[in-house]
Motif scaffolding. Structure first.
Motif, PDB file in Angstrom:
ATOM      1  N   UNK A  93       0.508  -1.548   0.109  1.00 45.22           N
ATOM      2  CA  UNK A  93       0.161   0.050   0.465  1.00 45.22           C
ATOM      3  C   UNK A  93       0.891   1.283   0.014  1.00 45.22           C
ATOM      4  N   UNK A  94       1.525   1.167   0.906  1.00 43.93           N
ATOM      5  CA  UNK A  94       2.669   2.399   0.699  1.00 43.93           C
ATOM      6  C   UNK A  94       3.582   2.812  -0.337  1.00 43.93           C
ATOM      7  N   UNK A  95       3.579   2.249  -1.000  1.00 50.23           N
ATOM      8  CA  UNK A  95       4.722   2.192  -2.878  1.00 50.23           C
ATOM      9  C   UNK A  95       3.416   2.369  -3.904  1.00 50.23           C
ATOM     10  N   UNK A  96       2.314   1.784  -4.161  1.00 49.22           N
ATOM     11  CA  UNK A  96       1.481   1.978  -4.391  1.00 49.22           C
ATOM     12  C   UNK A  96       0.983   3.225  -4.504  1.00 49.22           C
ATOM     13  N   UNK A  97       0.989   3.797  -3.451  1.00 42.78           N
ATOM     14  CA  UNK A  97       0.859   5.213  -2.535  1.00 42.78           C
ATOM     15  C   UNK A  97       1.394   6.221  -2.898  1.00 42.78           C
ATOM     16  N   UNK A  98       2.767   5.454  -3.078  1.00 47.47           N
ATOM     17  CA  UNK A  98       4.072   6.247  -3.003  1.00 47.47           C
ATOM     18  C   UNK A  98       4.047   6.933  -5.084  1.00 47.47           C
ATOM     19  N   UNK A  99       2.965   6.174  -6.047  1.00 50.59           N
ATOM     20  CA  UNK A  99       4.162   6.291  -7.292  1.00 50.59           C
ATOM     21  C   UNK A  99       3.092   7.591  -8.057  1.00 50.59           C
ATOM     22  N   UNK A 100       4.078   8.428  -7.950  1.00 51.96           N
ATOM     23  CA  UNK A 100       2.772   9.203  -8.448  1.00 51.96           C
ATOM     24  C   UNK A 100       3.294   9.355 -10.560  1.00 51.96           C
ATOM     25  N   UNK A 101       1.984   9.996 -10.890  1.00 53.13           N
ATOM     26  CA  UNK A 101       1.562  10.193 -12.394  1.00 53.13           C
ATOM     27  C   UNK A 101       3.408  10.423 -13.583  1.00 53.13           C
ATOM     28  N   UNK A 102       4.126  11.074 -12.954  1.00 54.08           N
ATOM     29  CA  UNK A 102       5.344  11.445 -13.446  1.00 54.08           C
ATOM     30  C   UNK A 102       6.138  10.197 -13.144  1.00 54.08           C
ATOM     31  N   UNK A 103       5.638   9.135 -11.968  1.00 55.31           N
ATOM     32  CA  UNK A 103       6.765   7.513 -11.586  1.00 55.31           C
ATOM     33  C   UNK A 103       6.323   7.264 -12.948  1.00 55.31           C
ATOM     34  N   UNK A 104       4.965   6.390 -12.921  1.00 57.09           N
ATOM     35  CA  UNK A 104       3.892   5.791 -14.806  1.00 57.09           C
ATOM     36  C   UNK A 104       4.640   6.617 -15.903  1.00 57.09           C
ATOM     37  N   UNK A 105       4.846   8.239 -15.949  1.00 58.07           N
ATOM     38  CA  UNK A 105       5.349   8.796 -17.636  1.00 58.07           C
ATOM     39  C   UNK A 105       6.721   8.092 -17.682  1.00 58.07           C
ATOM     40  N   UNK A 106       7.230   8.137 -17.135  1.00 52.18           N
ATOM     41  CA  UNK A 106       8.756   7.745 -16.795  1.00 52.18           C
ATOM     42  C   UNK A 106       9.072   6.130 -17.370  1.00 52.18           C
ATOM     43  N   UNK A 107       8.754   5.422 -16.039  1.00 54.63           N
ATOM     44  CA  UNK A 107       8.068   4.623 -16.918  1.00 54.63           C
ATOM     45  C   UNK A 107       8.503   3.730 -18.593  1.00 54.63           C
TER      46      UNK A 107
END
Lengths: 363, 446
Positions: free
Chosen positions: A248-262
């Motif tokens: 839950x902590x890591x999923x909460x921490x994922x940002x839109x930028x993280x998603x885009x960058x990956x």
């Protein structure tokens, strides 16, 4: 995100009493639904158990099958050699660098396309467990010109299945379509690959569903055991040692930028193999794919962008600090350079540090 | 509503129409002992799928013997007079997809073998049909009783919402109905099965006249006929099997139950009604309704509960048609922080909407196409084609039913879907099952 758990359950109740024991679900799916904790009392059972033998029509004459010598042992195989020519796919390359493998199968008017990117959980930075799967879920949630519902409606109009997921070493976007719908379906697939929207509202909604899935996982001991096994095998600092789907902590921490960058780092044509099987010829499908992939910019990223560590999978005792520049060459679905970072491309150098003190690939 | 209309406005474009439905080619004949044989050649791969259906399932059980048809299926893998370890023999010849399964109405046994090992598969199936009893003993039965009991733990008791689904069978099919406790059965009853039960069941239901044998794949028909004649022809016919005809009392009021589930982390609510028999005239409309309600992201319940209100993590509907009458279920699993009451209200709203306002032609066309496409996809595998031929043979005596099966789905109209909802989903005769996480370990909202 619809109904795998309940559907599996219904199947179990309906007809799935197969003779072999079910195998544990692979750990890669979040909230996989196997189970090993103490059973709950089936609140359902009643106790009116008669133990009489069968009743019914009068017994048959118990006739036996006559034995015969030929039944005594396994018959020999039929004479002659088995003829099997393993299908050799036709290999092509798109102008953007993507490899295409085509295997023709004309029995049923169906075409299946599997776009595989050679990076999955191994591309997740520390603290971002679940990112690869999150990205995969988001790319099918709408594009810059199609909302979640619009995209789903256009797919459903063609009865086209589209799904994406991430494994330890791969991210895959898969499509299965009726032959008649192939041009339209490829257009949609290309849009999904090139222009995922990552709308904050959608990201938030999918995040909530992922959190619900992680909550459900607490009731699936098999999934919890798989997480524990992964941690023991790969260690807490290795991407493969993280709980499947993250915490839950890591999923909460994922940002839109993280998603885009990956997505921008790994969902690239030169990191892709597009496999096609079904009722289509190589020429047909390559033509369609070429048209679809040409709609985006073909400008590649500067090769400096890739001067970083390719995700390196080693045991936790040897942290992944490989410096070997990857063989990735420049390439783009079209969206890369429009979201340029100062170096011209999204790079992971600041965040991709699994265990080493120096950012991997920083030189 | 408006949102949904927009969706369709965007999405209406030329619907793909298949030029021609694929046909399942086969030849059918019957041995003098009553065994039905279906041969369907397909030479693309050098393998043959062998698939035997016995027309017996939970429907044939007697009270006090829940789970027995399935336990019996396991016994059929425990060896026979000449083949002590059938699995090992199949593995040695390179077989794949070897298994069996039991449902409410039928039991099947199947394997896929390299073409040249067809004789071995035929031999082993004839061993099952003709020579199970000579080597049957208490030890084998004990082992399988325990394996099956464990299977129940694994598939039902140790799975979130599994006990709820099990409870459903008890509410829909109270004793002495043979579907009571579903196919898997009650563990005490499984454990009480005796060798006499096994012998009796075998002699009563496992004669060649109550079975159909399907071959799909790379074989020479003349060779296959010769092998089937050699291995099956002298297995004696069994007694005539009476078609099961037990009747369950229909649900006649609103039955509400709440179950505590130790493994479930999120509440779940589901509605259940009496359903249909296979190939009932109304079955396609029911399947289309299920698809309209929960088939993918454009479906009504996904749109309402997951995208719009965001109260659910999952929605599902199904319409299993069973020989003694199936059921229809519509359910939803909450998102953390949401309650079964919220789910109930929204499910009701969606059902009312269908009953009062009907469904759009676009929704119906889309659902129909998805169902037909799903059927086509299932035809890719030889083993699935074998099961389909057996399905049509068992229920209709017509293995070539596929084109008409597809046609009955294509014929579904929006009016039929609305009529189905009005006829089969009454508000005052249904089961409302709520499942809540047991104890205080409810998952907290993020």
């Amino acid at each position: 995100m619809t109904t795998p758990r309940i559907a599996a359950l219904l199947l179990a109740v309906l007809a799935a009493c197969s003779h072999e024991q079910p195998r544990p679900t692979p750990a890669s799916t979040p909230a996989a639904s196997s189970a090993t904790t103490p059973a709950s009392e089936p609140s359902a059972t009643t106790d009116s158990k008669a133990t009489t033998t069968q009743s019914g029509p009068p017994l048959y004459a118990a006739q036996e099958t006559p034995d015969a010598p030929f039944r005594a042992e396994k018959p020999p195989p039929l004479p002659g050699q088995l003829r099997f020519a393993a299908p050799v796919p036709v290999e092509r390359k798109l102008r953007n660098g993507a490899r295409v493998l085509v295997s023709e199968l004309h029995a049923v008017p169906i075409v299946s396309i599997d776009v595989l990117f050679a990076t999955g959980v191994n591309g997740e930075p520390l603290g971002k467990a679940g990112l690869a799967g999150f990205v995969a879920n988001m790319v099918t949630e709408g594009t810059k010109t199609r909302t979640t519902t619009q995209l789903a409606a256009e797919l459903d109009e063609q009865a086209t299945d589209l799904a994406a997921g991430a494994g330890n070493e791969t991210s895959r976007v898969r499509m299965n379509t009726l032959k008649e719908s192939l041009p339209k379906s490829i257009e949609l697939l290309a849009d999904v690959l090139q222009n995922p929207a990552f709308r904050p509202g959608d990201v938030d909604r999918i995040r909530k569903l992922k959190l619900a899935g992680l909550a459900q996982k607490q009731g699936s001991p098999g999934a919890l055991a798989a997480d524990e096994a992964a941690k023991l095998l790969y260690g807490e600092k290795h991407p493969w040692g993280q709980p499947a789907g993250g915490t839950p902590e890591t999923v909460e921490s994922i940002t839109v930028d993280d998603l885009r960058r990956f997505r921008e780092s790994w969902y690239r044509p030169n990191n892709a193999i597009i496999s096609v099987a079904g009722d289509v010829t190589a020429d047909e499908v390559v033509a369609l794919l070429s048209i679809a992939s040409a709609s985006g910019s073909r400008r590649g990223c500067p090769s400096s962008c890739f001067r970083r560590s390719r995700p390196s999978i080693t045991a936790s005792s040897t942290p992944s600090t490989s410096r070997a520049p990857p063989s990735l060459r420049s390439g783009s679905w079209g969206g890369c350079s429009r979201r340029a970072t100062p170096t011209g491309c999204p790079c992971w150098s600041r965040t991709r540090s699994w265990a080493g003190s120096s950012p991997a690939g920083s030189t | 509503m408006l949102r949904r209309m927009l969706v369709f406005a965007v999405a209406i474009c030329a619907l793909p129409v298949l030029a021609k439905d694929p046909e399942l080619k086969f030849e059918k004949y019957r041995l003098p002992n009553g065994l039905t044989v279906l041969l369907s050649e397909d030479h693309r791969l050098p393998q043959v799928s062998v698939n035997v259906w016995y027309h017996v399932g939970a429907a044939n059980q007697t009270p006090g013997r829940s789970g027995f048809a399935h336990l019996f299926e396991h016994m059929m893998f425990s060896g026979s007079k000449h083949a002590k370890d059938p699995d090992a023999i199949l593995e040695q010849v390179g077989a794949s997809n070897m298994n069996g399964s039991t449902s409410f109405d039928r039991t099947n046994y199947y394997e896929t073998v390299p073409s040249n090992e067809l004789p071995t598969a035929i031999w082993l199936e004839s061993e099952r049909m003709g020579f199970l009893l000579p080597t049957l003993d208490e030890q084998k039965l004990k082992i399988q009783r325990d394996v099956v009991s464990n299977e129940r733990h694994q598939r039902i008791d140790n799975v979130p919402y599994g006990p709820t689904q099990q409870r459903l069978c008890d509410l829909l099919y109270p004793l002495p109905h043979p579907y009571y406790e579903c196919v898997i059965g009650d563990i005490k009853e499984i454990q009480s099965a005796s060798l006499d039960d096994v012998r009796d069941f075998f002699r009563r239901y496992y004669g060649p006249n109550n079975a159909s044998l399907v071959l799909v794949g790379d074989f020479d028909p003349a060779t296959a006929r010769r092998l089937i004649e050699k291995y099956f022809a002298d297995i004696p016919r069994g007694p005539e099997v009476k078609k099961p005809d037990a009747k369950a009392p229909p649900v006649s009021s609103v039955v509400k139950e709440t179950l505590q589930d130790r493994l479930a982390q999120l509440p779940r609510f589901q509605l259940v009604w009496n359903g249909l028999k296979p190939f009932d005239d109304d079955e396609p409309a029911g399947d289309v309704l299920s698809e309209v309600l929960t088939g993918g992201k454009t479906s009504r319940l996904y749109q309402l509960l997951i995208l719009e209100k965001q109260v659910a993590s999952n929605v599902d509907a199904s319409n299993p048609a069973l020989g003694l009458g199936g059921w229809i279920q519509i359910g939803a699993t909450a998102r953390p922080g949401h309650t079964p009451d919220e789910l109930r209200a929204l499910l009701q709203q969606a059902i009312d909407d269908v009953k009062q306002n009907g469904v759009g032609p676009e929704e119906v066309e889309r659902a129909k196409l998805k169902i037909v496409a799903g059927q086509l996809r299932s035809l890719e595998r030889g083993s699935a084609r074998a099961d389909l031929l057996n399905t049509y043979e068992m229920w209709l005596g017509d293995p070539g039913y596929l084109p008409r099966d597809l046609a009955r789905y294509r014929a579904v109209t929006p009016q039929a879907v609305q009529a189905f909802a009005r006829k089969y989903l009454p508000d005052d005769r249904r089961i409302e099952l709520t499942t809540v996480p047991a104890g205080k370990r409810t998952a907290s909202a993020p």
